[in-house]
Design an enzyme around this catalytic site. Structure first.
Site, PDB file in Angstrom:
ATOM      1  N   GLU A  45       0.810  -1.220   0.000  1.00  0.00           N
ATOM      2  CA  GLU A  45       0.000   0.000   0.000  1.00  0.00           C
ATOM      3  C   GLU A  45       0.842   1.267   0.000  1.00  0.00           C
ATOM      4  O   GLU A  45       0.531   2.226  -0.718  1.00  0.00           O
ATOM      5  CB  GLU A  45      -0.951   0.004   1.204  1.00  0.00           C
ATOM      6  CG  GLU A  45      -2.100  -0.998   1.111  1.00  0.00           C
ATOM      7  CD  GLU A  45      -1.708  -2.405   1.523  1.00  0.00           C
ATOM      8  OE1 GLU A  45      -0.526  -2.628   1.897  1.00  0.00           O
ATOM      9  OE2 GLU A  45      -2.577  -3.296   1.495  1.00  0.00           O
TER      10      GLU A  45
ATOM     11  N   HIS B   8     -11.608  -3.666  10.266  1.00  0.00           N
ATOM     12  CA  HIS B   8     -12.216  -3.625   8.930  1.00  0.00           C
ATOM     13  C   HIS B   8     -13.374  -2.632   8.879  1.00  0.00           C
ATOM     14  O   HIS B   8     -14.242  -2.742   8.030  1.00  0.00           O
ATOM     15  CB  HIS B   8     -12.711  -5.014   8.516  1.00  0.00           C
ATOM     16  CG  HIS B   8     -11.693  -5.814   7.772  1.00  0.00           C
ATOM     17  ND1 HIS B   8     -10.423  -5.995   8.241  1.00  0.00           N
ATOM     18  CD2 HIS B   8     -11.746  -6.456   6.572  1.00  0.00           C
ATOM     19  CE1 HIS B   8      -9.741  -6.742   7.366  1.00  0.00           C
ATOM     20  NE2 HIS B   8     -10.522  -7.023   6.345  1.00  0.00           N
TER      21      HIS B   8
END
Lengths: 344, 330
Positions: free
Chosen positions: A60, A130
C-alpha cells in the site's frame, strides 16, 4: 433518468472516464478478480485488461508513492483499497507526499492528480480493523481533497470529477451503500455540501451512509410535525461551513452524524465552527458517531456501537424537546444494510 | 585508462567543481544565520551525482532525498536558485516554501526531493511506470542513501519495479552512515546489499563512488541497458560524507565521537575532485593553471549568485495560503 446502485455507479464512472482518458490506470489488490472490488472494477477490467487495470502485490505505501510518481509524468492513477484500514499503511505517502507536493514546491512541481478510492466497512462483525473511517485524519492535513459520496449520483459524479481534477482526491465509499440505488447523471462538484431535505426545526449534518439514516429519521420526525433539515456534507476537505451556518441560523439546533468516532471528529470540527460563528443554539450540540471504542464484533455490541436511524430520531426529538419534560419512546426504524452478509 | 572524450572528462570535472564550490559557499555563509533551513551538504559525494547524471537526457525524471543539492545541481538546477531557496526567498527554486530538502527544477527534469526515507525510490518507480506505458526511452532515476535499504517502501518498490520491468535506475550513495549510525549496526554482516537487491530480480552493480570516471562509464552502460527496455537496475556507489549529517561543520569541530577525524581525513585524501583533477592534468587535458583559473572564476560567479539571491524578496504574507490545491489559481 437512470437508476443504478452505488456500486454500479462507481463502475460506470470508471469505464466512462477510462474510455475518454487513456491515461487513467487502476491499481490495487483484486481488481481483476471476477468479484472486482464488489463489482466496481469488473467492467473496467473486461474493457481495458491488464495494461490499465493492475492487480498489484500487497504494497500500500509504495503503491501510493508509485501512483504519485506516475501522476507527475502523465498517468492518472486510481489506487483502490477494499477497506480503509489497509490504506493506513499508505499514510506516509498520502500525508508527506500527496498532500504537500503542490504547496511545498510553490506550485512549480508537476501536479499529482492521484485518485484514491477506499471503502469503509460495517456490519456482520467486521470488527476493529475492517470498519474504520479515516476522514478526520485525512482532512486534518491541508492539501488532500477528501470526499464521501452518500448517493449513487455522487458515487458516479464525484468520481468523474476526481478523474478530471489536478488535485489528489481521496474518495471514501461506504460498503453499506453499495446496493443502495438512486438516480445517476454526470459529474458532480468535489466540494460544497448539499441539502438532502429541507427543514426548519433542526439541522442534521451527516456524512456518507449516515445521510441515508438521517433521512429515514427525518421522514419519521415529519410524521410528528418536526421538520428536520438534512445536510449531506459530501466533501470533508474542503469543508463547506457556509451551508451549515446558513441552516443553523434558521434552525438554531445542530446534530452531526458521522461514520467515525465522535472524539476529534467531523462533529467536533463543525461544532467548533458554529461556536466560532457566534450563533446561539436553542439546545446543545449533539454529536453521533461510532462509540469511542474499537468496533466490537458481537452483534448486540455492534448494534449499540454505530449510529442508526432509530438513534438519530431519538436524539433529534430530545434536541427539539430540550428542557421540556416530555421525551417520547422511540420506534425501531429501518437500518441501512442491516442484512449485510458480505462479501467483504 | 578510459575511453572518455575530452568533452566528457572536462564536463565531469567542471560539474563536480561547481557542486563542491556551491556547497562550500553554503558552508561558509550558513553560520551567519540567514539560511534558516536544516541543510545536508553533499561535500565529498560529488562524483555520484556528476557521473550518473551526465547520462541524463531530456525527459528523464530525477528524484532525490534529503542530501539533494548535488543531484539538483548536476541535473541542471542553478546555484542561485538553490541559494535563494535556502535563504527563504521567493526567487528560490521552490519559492522559499521548500527549503534545503524540498528542491525542484522541472526545466532540468529534477522532479523533486523529499527527505522521508524511501520516497524517492517509490516516486521514481512511478515515473518509470509512466515512461514504460508511453513506450519512450526515458528513464527515472532515484538517489538515496544506504539507510533507505532499511525501509519497507524500498523493497515494495523494488518488487513492483522488477515484476513490471520498469525503466528505473536506483542509485544508492553508500556513505556508511545513517546520521551517526554506522552501517554494521544496521545490516547483518552475513548479508550484502548485492544479494538482497539481486534476489528481487534487479540488476546490481557496485562502483567506486568517488571515482567520477568509473561511475560515469559504468552508469552509462547500465542506463543504456535500461533504455533498451531490460528492466530496473541499482548502482551502489561507495562514497563518503565529509561534513556533519546536517549543518556546515565537521564532526570533530562538534566533538562527536561516532567517527574519528582520522577516518574523515583518510577519505578527504580520496577526494573525488582531486582524483579527476590529477588525472586530467597528468593526461594533458587541462593544466594546473587552467584548473586554478577555473576555480577562481566559479567562486566569483557564486559570490555574485549569492548576492543576487539575497536581493530576491521574501514571499509576501498574502502568498502564505496559496498553492494548497493545484485546482485553485494562485
Amino acid at each position: 433518468m437512470r437508476i443504478l446502485s452505488y456500486a454500479e455507479a462507481i463502475s460506470e464512472a470508471t469505464v466512462e472516464a477510462m474510455k475518454i482518458d487513456s491515461s487513467i490506470h487502476l491499481f490495487g489488490i483484486g481488481l481483476d478478480y471476477s468479484s472486482g472490488v464488489f463489482g466496481t472494477t469488473t467492467e473496467a477490467n473486461s474493457f481495458f485488461g491488464p495494461s490499465r487495470v493492475i492487480d498489484t502485490p500487497a504494497m500500500e505505501n509504495a503503491l501510493t508513492g508509485i501512483a504519485a510518481g506516475a501522476s507527475l509524468c502523465g498517468i492518472r492513477p486510481v489506487v483502490i483499497h477494499a477497506r480503509n484500514d489497509f490504506m493506513f499503511l499508505a499514510l506516509d505517502q498520502m500525508l508527506n507526499v500527496l498532500s504537500k507536493w503542490h504547496y511545498m514546491f510553490d506550485g512549480r512541481a508537476s501536479n499529482m492528480p492521484v485518485v484514491i478510492r477506499s471503502i469503509i466497512g460495517r456490519g456482520w462483525g467486521q470488527g476493529a480493523t475492517h470498519s474504520q473511517s479515516i476522514q478526520s485524519v485525512l482532512a486534518h492535513f491541508p492539501g488532500l481533497r477528501v470526499v464521501m459520496p452518500a448517493s449513487a449520483r455522487d458515487a458516479k459524479g464525484m468520481l468523474l470529477s476526481a478523474l478530471n481534477s489536478p488535485d489528489p482526491v481521496v474518495i471514501l465509499e461506504h460498503r453499506n451503500l453499495y446496493e443502495v440505488k438512486g438516480e445517476v447523471g454526470q459529474a458532480t462538484p468535489l466540494e460544497g455540501a448539499s441539502i438532502a431535505k429541507k427543514g426548519k426545526d433542526l439541522t442534521i449534518v451527516a456524512s456518507s451512509v449516515c445521510v441515508q439514516e438521517s433521512l429515514i429519521a427525518a421522514d419519521q420526525a415529519s410524521e410528528l410535525g418536526i421538520n428536520i433539515e438534512v445536510i449531506d456534507i459530501r466533501s470533508i476537505q474542503p469543508l463547506d461551513i457556509e451551508t451549515i451556518l446558513n441552516s443553523v441560523r434558521k434552525t438554531k439546533r445542530l446534530m452531526v452524524v458521522d461514520t467515525s468516532w465522535t472524539n476529534f471528529g467531523l462533529g467536533s470540527e463543525i461544532g467548533a465552527s458554529v461556536l466560532e460563528s457566534g450563533i446561539a443554539l436553542l439546545s446543545p450540540l449533539v454529536r453521533l458517531g461510532q462509540a469511542n471504542s474499537p468496533a466490537p464484533v458481537s452483534k448486540p455490541l455492534e448494534d449499540i456501537h454505530y449510529p442508526n436511524a432509530t438513534k438519530i430520531f431519538s436524539v433529534a426529538k430530545q434536541s427539539i424537546s430540550y428542557k421540556s419534560s416530555e421525551i417520547e419512546t422511540v420506534d425501531n426504524l429501518p437500518k441501512i444494510a442491516d442484512d449485510f452478509l458480505g462479501p467483504y | 585508462m578510459n575511453n572518455l572524450s575530452h568533452h566528457d572528462l572536462v564536463g565531469l570535472f567542471e560539474m563536480m567543481l561547481y557542486i563542491r564550490l556551491t556547497e562550500e559557499k553554503i558552508a561558509q555563509e550558513y553560520p551567519k544565520g540567514q539560511m534558516r533551513t536544516p541543510t545536508h551538504l553533499g561535500t565529498g559525494q560529488e562524483a555520484v551525482a556528476a557521473g550518473v547524471l551526465r547520462n541524463k537526457v531530456s525527459g528523464d525524471a530525477i528524484f532525490s532525498h534529503h542530501r539533494c543539492h548535488n543531484h539538483f545541481l548536476a541535473s541542471g538546477g542553478s546555484a542561485k536558485s538553490l541559494f535563494a531557496e535556502l535563504l527563504g526567498r521567493s526567487g528560490g527554486c521552490s519559492g522559499g516554501r521548500g527549503g534545503s530538502v524540498h528542491l525542484v527544477d522541472r526545466n532540468s527534469d529534477f522532479y523533486g526531493s523529499s527527505p522521508i526515507l524511501g520516497q524517492s525510490v517509490a516516486l521514481a518507480a512511478g515515473a518509470a511506470y509512466a515512461f514504460k506505458t508511453k513506450g519512450n526511452r526515458n528513464i527515472a532515476i532515484a538517489f538515496f542513501g544506504d539507510a533507505v535499504f532499511e525501509e519497507g517502501t524500498t523493497w515494495e518498490s523494488f518488487n513492483f519495479a522488477s515484476i513490471s520491468r520498469l525503466p528505473a535506475l536506483f542509485v544508492c550513495e553508500n556513505n556508511s552512515y545513517s546520521t551517526e549510525s554506522k552501517l554494521d549496526k544496521r545490516i547483518s554482516l552475513e548479508t550484502s546489499f548485492s544479494e538482497r537487491v539481486k534476489s528481487f530480480g534487479i540488476r546490481y552493480l557496485r562502483v567506486n563512488g568517488n571515482d567520477s570516471i568509473e561511475t560515469f562509464e559504468k552508469s552509462k552502460e547500465i542506463v543504456e541497458w535500461i533504455r533498451e527496455g531490460n528492466g530496473p537496475a541499482l548502482i551502489e556507489c561507495e562514497t563518503y560524507r565529509w561534513r556533519e549529517h546536517v549543518g556546515p561543520k565537521f564532526d570533530w569541530e562538534m566533538n562527536r565521537s561516532y567517527r574519528t577525524r582520522q577516518e574523515i581525513e583518510y577519505w578527504m585524501q580520496k577526494c573525488p575532485i582531486q582524483l579527476i583533477e590529477n588525472y586530467l592534468v597528468n593526461a594533458g587535458h587541462i593544466s594546473r593553471q587552467e584548473v586554478e583559473d577555473r576555480k577562481l572564476e566559479v567562486k566569483k560567479q557564486l559570490d555574485t549568485d549569492f548576492l543576487e539571491a539575497l536581493d530576491s524578496p521574501f514571499p509576501t504574507a498574502e502568498s502564505h495560503l496559496k498553492n494548497i490545491y493545484a485546482s485553485r489559481q494562485g
